[in-house]
Design a protein around this motif. Structure first.
Motif, PDB file in Angstrom:
ATOM      1  N   GLY A 129       0.171  -1.080   0.112  1.00 52.97           N
ATOM      2  CA  GLY A 129      -0.246  -0.004  -0.402  1.00 52.97           C
ATOM      3  C   GLY A 129       0.516   1.217  -0.128  1.00 52.97           C
ATOM      4  O   GLY A 129       0.401   2.253   0.064  1.00 52.97           O
ATOM      5  N   ASN A 130       1.843   1.261   0.225  1.00 52.50           N
ATOM      6  CA  ASN A 130       3.296   2.602  -0.015  1.00 52.50           C
ATOM      7  C   ASN A 130       3.413   2.524  -1.037  1.00 52.50           C
ATOM      8  O   ASN A 130       4.161   1.874  -1.428  1.00 52.50           O
ATOM      9  N   MET A 131       4.278   3.821  -1.452  1.00 49.63           N
ATOM     10  CA  MET A 131       5.800   3.784  -2.092  1.00 49.63           C
ATOM     11  C   MET A 131       6.864   4.092  -1.122  1.00 49.63           C
ATOM     12  O   MET A 131       8.355   4.717  -1.635  1.00 49.63           O
ATOM     13  N   PHE A 132       6.563   4.131  -0.031  1.00 46.34           N
ATOM     14  CA  PHE A 132       8.012   5.000   1.216  1.00 46.34           C
ATOM     15  C   PHE A 132       9.223   4.496   0.327  1.00 46.34           C
ATOM     16  O   PHE A 132       9.950   5.575   1.358  1.00 46.34           O
ATOM     17  N   GLY A 133       9.775   3.162   0.231  1.00 46.56           N
ATOM     18  CA  GLY A 133      11.183   3.067   0.526  1.00 46.56           C
ATOM     19  C   GLY A 133      11.497   2.726  -1.195  1.00 46.56           C
ATOM     20  O   GLY A 133      12.502   2.691  -1.274  1.00 46.56           O
ATOM     21  N   ALA A 134      10.634   2.869  -1.915  1.00 45.18           N
ATOM     22  CA  ALA A 134      11.030   3.448  -3.538  1.00 45.18           C
ATOM     23  C   ALA A 134      11.776   4.556  -3.706  1.00 45.18           C
ATOM     24  O   ALA A 134      13.441   4.360  -4.726  1.00 45.18           O
TER      25      ALA A 134
ATOM     26  N   GLN B  63      24.891  -0.494  -7.217  1.00 47.36           N
ATOM     27  CA  GLN B  63      24.734  -1.749  -7.302  1.00 47.36           C
ATOM     28  C   GLN B  63      25.046  -2.147  -8.978  1.00 47.36           C
ATOM     29  O   GLN B  63      25.248  -3.646  -8.574  1.00 47.36           O
ATOM     30  N   ASN B  64      24.154  -1.632  -9.833  1.00 45.33           N
ATOM     31  CA  ASN B  64      24.652  -1.719 -11.400  1.00 45.33           C
ATOM     32  C   ASN B  64      23.089  -2.966 -11.260  1.00 45.33           C
ATOM     33  O   ASN B  64      23.707  -3.797 -12.270  1.00 45.33           O
ATOM     34  N   ILE B  65      22.362  -2.475 -10.449  1.00 44.01           N
ATOM     35  CA  ILE B  65      21.006  -3.501 -11.064  1.00 44.01           C
ATOM     36  C   ILE B  65      20.285  -3.123 -11.893  1.00 44.01           C
ATOM     37  O   ILE B  65      19.908  -1.666 -10.796  1.00 44.01           O
ATOM     38  N   LYS B  66      19.151  -3.270 -12.343  1.00 38.52           N
ATOM     39  CA  LYS B  66      17.960  -2.134 -12.653  1.00 38.52           C
ATOM     40  C   LYS B  66      17.205  -2.574 -11.499  1.00 38.52           C
ATOM     41  O   LYS B  66      16.231  -3.795 -10.804  1.00 38.52           O
ATOM     42  N   PRO B  67      16.425  -1.461 -11.005  1.00 37.70           N
ATOM     43  CA  PRO B  67      15.754  -1.601  -9.432  1.00 37.70           C
ATOM     44  C   PRO B  67      14.227  -1.218 -10.315  1.00 37.70           C
ATOM     45  O   PRO B  67      13.769  -1.101 -12.019  1.00 37.70           O
ATOM     46  N   ILE B  68      13.625  -2.055 -10.000  1.00 40.15           N
ATOM     47  CA  ILE B  68      11.378  -2.006 -10.772  1.00 40.15           C
ATOM     48  C   ILE B  68      10.932  -1.898  -9.232  1.00 40.15           C
ATOM     49  O   ILE B  68      10.472  -2.554  -8.609  1.00 40.15           O
ATOM     50  N   LEU B  69      10.227  -1.173  -9.647  1.00 37.91           N
ATOM     51  CA  LEU B  69       9.641   0.340  -8.799  1.00 37.91           C
ATOM     52  C   LEU B  69       7.507  -0.681  -9.040  1.00 37.91           C
ATOM     53  O   LEU B  69       7.235  -0.002  -9.559  1.00 37.91           O
TER      54      LEU B  69
ATOM     55  N   TRP C  61       8.308   6.341 -16.525  1.00 31.83           N
ATOM     56  CA  TRP C  61       8.062   7.338 -15.204  1.00 31.83           C
ATOM     57  C   TRP C  61       6.583   7.454 -14.950  1.00 31.83           C
ATOM     58  O   TRP C  61       6.612   7.884 -13.994  1.00 31.83           O
ATOM     59  N   GLN C  62       5.863   7.558 -16.113  1.00 34.85           N
ATOM     60  CA  GLN C  62       4.822   8.239 -16.132  1.00 34.85           C
ATOM     61  C   GLN C  62       4.694   6.871 -15.304  1.00 34.85           C
ATOM     62  O   GLN C  62       2.916   6.978 -14.391  1.00 34.85           O
ATOM     63  N   GLY C  63       4.584   5.636 -15.062  1.00 28.62           N
ATOM     64  CA  GLY C  63       3.760   4.745 -14.552  1.00 28.62           C
ATOM     65  C   GLY C  63       4.080   4.888 -13.089  1.00 28.62           C
ATOM     66  O   GLY C  63       3.312   4.745 -12.047  1.00 28.62           O
ATOM     67  N   TYR C  64       5.666   5.383 -12.712  1.00 30.26           N
ATOM     68  CA  TYR C  64       5.064   5.798 -11.423  1.00 30.26           C
ATOM     69  C   TYR C  64       5.095   7.038 -10.983  1.00 30.26           C
ATOM     70  O   TYR C  64       4.742   6.326  -9.216  1.00 30.26           O
ATOM     71  N   GLN C  65       5.080   7.803 -11.800  1.00 27.31           N
ATOM     72  CA  GLN C  65       3.687   8.581 -10.989  1.00 27.31           C
ATOM     73  C   GLN C  65       2.242   8.673 -10.517  1.00 27.31           C
ATOM     74  O   GLN C  65       2.034   8.443  -9.843  1.00 27.31           O
ATOM     75  N   ASN C  66       1.703   7.147 -11.564  1.00 31.28           N
ATOM     76  CA  ASN C  66       0.614   6.584 -11.124  1.00 31.28           C
ATOM     77  C   ASN C  66       0.707   5.894  -9.826  1.00 31.28           C
ATOM     78  O   ASN C  66      -0.221   6.693  -9.114  1.00 31.28           O
ATOM     79  N   LEU C  67       1.759   5.125  -9.444  1.00 34.01           N
ATOM     80  CA  LEU C  67       1.716   4.733  -8.405  1.00 34.01           C
ATOM     81  C   LEU C  67       1.878   5.372  -7.244  1.00 34.01           C
ATOM     82  O   LEU C  67       1.533   5.294  -6.346  1.00 34.01           O
ATOM     83  N   CYS C  68       2.506   6.647  -7.493  1.00 32.94           N
ATOM     84  CA  CYS C  68       2.952   7.603  -6.724  1.00 32.94           C
ATOM     85  C   CYS C  68       1.176   8.229  -6.344  1.00 32.94           C
ATOM     86  O   CYS C  68       0.800   8.691  -5.292  1.00 32.94           O
ATOM     87  N   GLN C  69       0.036   8.503  -6.857  1.00 37.35           N
ATOM     88  CA  GLN C  69      -1.238   9.489  -7.116  1.00 37.35           C
ATOM     89  C   GLN C  69      -1.697   8.283  -6.721  1.00 37.35           C
ATOM     90  O   GLN C  69      -2.200   8.265  -5.290  1.00 37.35           O
ATOM     91  N   LEU C  70      -1.365   6.331  -6.906  1.00 35.70           N
ATOM     92  CA  LEU C  70      -2.261   5.570  -6.099  1.00 35.70           C
ATOM     93  C   LEU C  70      -2.205   5.533  -4.743  1.00 35.70           C
ATOM     94  O   LEU C  70      -3.042   5.063  -3.792  1.00 35.70           O
ATOM     95  N   SER C  71      -0.747   5.507  -4.308  1.00 32.60           N
ATOM     96  CA  SER C  71      -0.416   5.190  -2.759  1.00 32.60           C
ATOM     97  C   SER C  71      -1.058   6.567  -2.324  1.00 32.60           C
ATOM     98  O   SER C  71      -1.533   6.492  -0.828  1.00 32.60           O
ATOM     99  N   THR C  72      -1.024   7.594  -2.821  1.00 36.62           N
ATOM    100  CA  THR C  72      -1.611   9.120  -2.435  1.00 36.62           C
ATOM    101  C   THR C  72      -3.921   9.054  -1.835  1.00 36.62           C
ATOM    102  O   THR C  72      -3.458   9.113  -0.595  1.00 36.62           O
TER     103      THR C  72
END
Length: 416
Positions: free
Chosen positions: A42-47, A57-63, A98-109
């Motif tokens: 339910g949150n993006m606190f650690g994103a 660490q040169n690894i891809k983050p999936i948010l 980036w737009q997907g990340y923005q949408n996740l932030c909107q949903l969390s809010t």
């Protein structure tokens, strides 16, 4: 062939998971995984922390985020605690860009501001509104599809899968397989494999990670007990159901899903689809600070608004000094104005115009409404701009010579 964990909880799944982000990322790197996801409850606190830990660490983050879905509407509240929490269904959402990340932030809010009732809940009205640029996984054993299957049977679950495909697109909705040894998943996995053939929904393997190593299981159960006010001896307490919800390596996951290798392959496919890049500097090379937008009037820019309010505030400070019989000497006023101009230039170059406007807004609201406010801290608290905006109440100019002498004792001589 490698594997990517796409359903992973960290310490930010509060009182439900034990994994620290730095340790989680290191574990993925040590196992040779090309990417790893973070999907807290339910949150993006650690994103942001997770993103930069992965980049280091040169690894891809999936948010991502493991969302709670209200059975009816996010706005309906009033049930008792058990009734409020049990019907909450789940889905896992991953940002493709980036737009997907923005949408996740909107949903969390929205989950916290509008839907919070024991949990930050959403409904399909907002999920559909912010569905673009996201990959959706069907979730855990209380996921939307699993819940429908368990409560209403195969046909209803198939219909729900088709509805999910319409919201996120056939290429973005995946049926999540999980083989952590719980009884309910034995039946669910079989249904999902059959449903994939019927609906064309691709399968993906996950392990719904809640802790990094098998030995961490007890610590995770203690967290659950704290969060639910239960004891380890209480047989009615919530449990994940097995000791298999840890961060398994490539070989373990491939062995678990050797009969459905496409479920492993699809973790890599999804990892390729997801590529969020944080924009850290603007076209002029200035650092971007992701602050709320301070609303200005009459078309003024943030820079113009800050300058207007700062100089207006300085004039007010001059008037108040006169009323206290402590008028600023005329010959000192140019020093104040030059200092304020200099500070505003520094603030603008650093990209902090909005920051000062936001801080003065809530500080002055607090003072007006009788909320105690501290004297200020940090380097900004010693600025004339903060004093002019009434963020602080100490005029720094009388003390500037003392400060300069402290920094350059050989150059500055103090008057007797």
């Amino acid at each position: 062939m490698s594997f990517v964990h796409l359903h992973v909880h960290s310490q930010y799944s509060l009182l439900e998971a034990t994994s620290r982000i730095s340790s989680l990322v290191k574990k993925a790197v040590d196992m040779g995984m090309p990417a790893v996801a973070l999907t807290d409850n339910g949150n993006m606190f650690g994103a942001v922390e997770f993103y930069f830990a992965c980049k280091e660490q040169n690894i891809k983050p999936i948010l991502g985020m493991d969302v709670y879905i209200s059975p009816k509407s996010r706005l309906l509240k009033g049930e008792d605690r058990e009734a409020a929490q049990m019907p909450n269904r789940r889905l896992v959402l991953l940002a493709k860009n980036w737009q997907g990340y923005q949408n996740l932030c909107q949903l969390s809010t929205i989950g916290y501001q509008e839907g919070f009732y024991y949990k930050p809940r959403l409904d399909f009205e907002v999920l559909q509104k912010f569905s673009s640029d996201l990959v959706c996984l069907s979730g855990n054993s209380r996921g939307e599809i699993a819940y429908t299957f368990q409560k209403h049977g195969k046909e209803a679950a198939i219909e729900r899968i088709v509805e999910m495909q319409k919201i996120w697109g056939k290429e973005n909705f995946y049926l999540e397989l999980n083989r952590t040894g719980t009884a309910e998943w034995n039946e669910l996995n079989q249904f999902f494999i059959e449903a994939a053939k019927t609906t064309g929904a691709p399968l993906v393997a996950t392990n719904n990670v809640h802790y990094l190593d098998p030995d961490d299981q007890l610590a995770q159960e203690v967290l659950i007990c704290i969060g639910s006010n239960k004891t380890l001896q209480d047989e009615s307490r919530f449990k994940l159901g097995s000791d298999q919800f840890y961060f398994k390596n490539n070989d373990q996951m491939k062995a678990l899903f050797k009969d459905v290798p496409e479920a492993i392959e699809n973790t890599l496919k999804i990892a390729e689809m997801c590529d969020v890049k944080f924009k850290l500097k603007d076209e002029n090379g200035k650092a971007i600070y992701h602050l709320p937008v301070f609303a200005t009037v009459e078309g003024r820019t943030q820079k113009e608004e800050l300058r207007l309010q700062a100089f207006k505030g300085l004039e007010q400070r001059f008037k108040e000094a006169v009323e206290r019989n402590e008028a600023i000497a005329e010959e000192k006023i140019p020093e104040y104005k030059d200092r304020l101009e200099f500070e505003l230039g520094v603030i603008d170059r650093m990209g902090f115009n909005s920051y000062f406007l936001i801080v003065q807004d809530f500080i002055n609201w607090a003072k007006t409404n009788g909320v105690p406010v501290g004297p200020g801290r940090g380097s900004g608290a010693g600025s004339l701009c903060a004093y002019s905006l009434r963020i602080t109440d100490l005029d720094p100019i009388p003390y500037s010579l003392l400060f300069e002498r402290f920094l350059n004792p050989e150059r500055i001589s103090m008057p007797d």
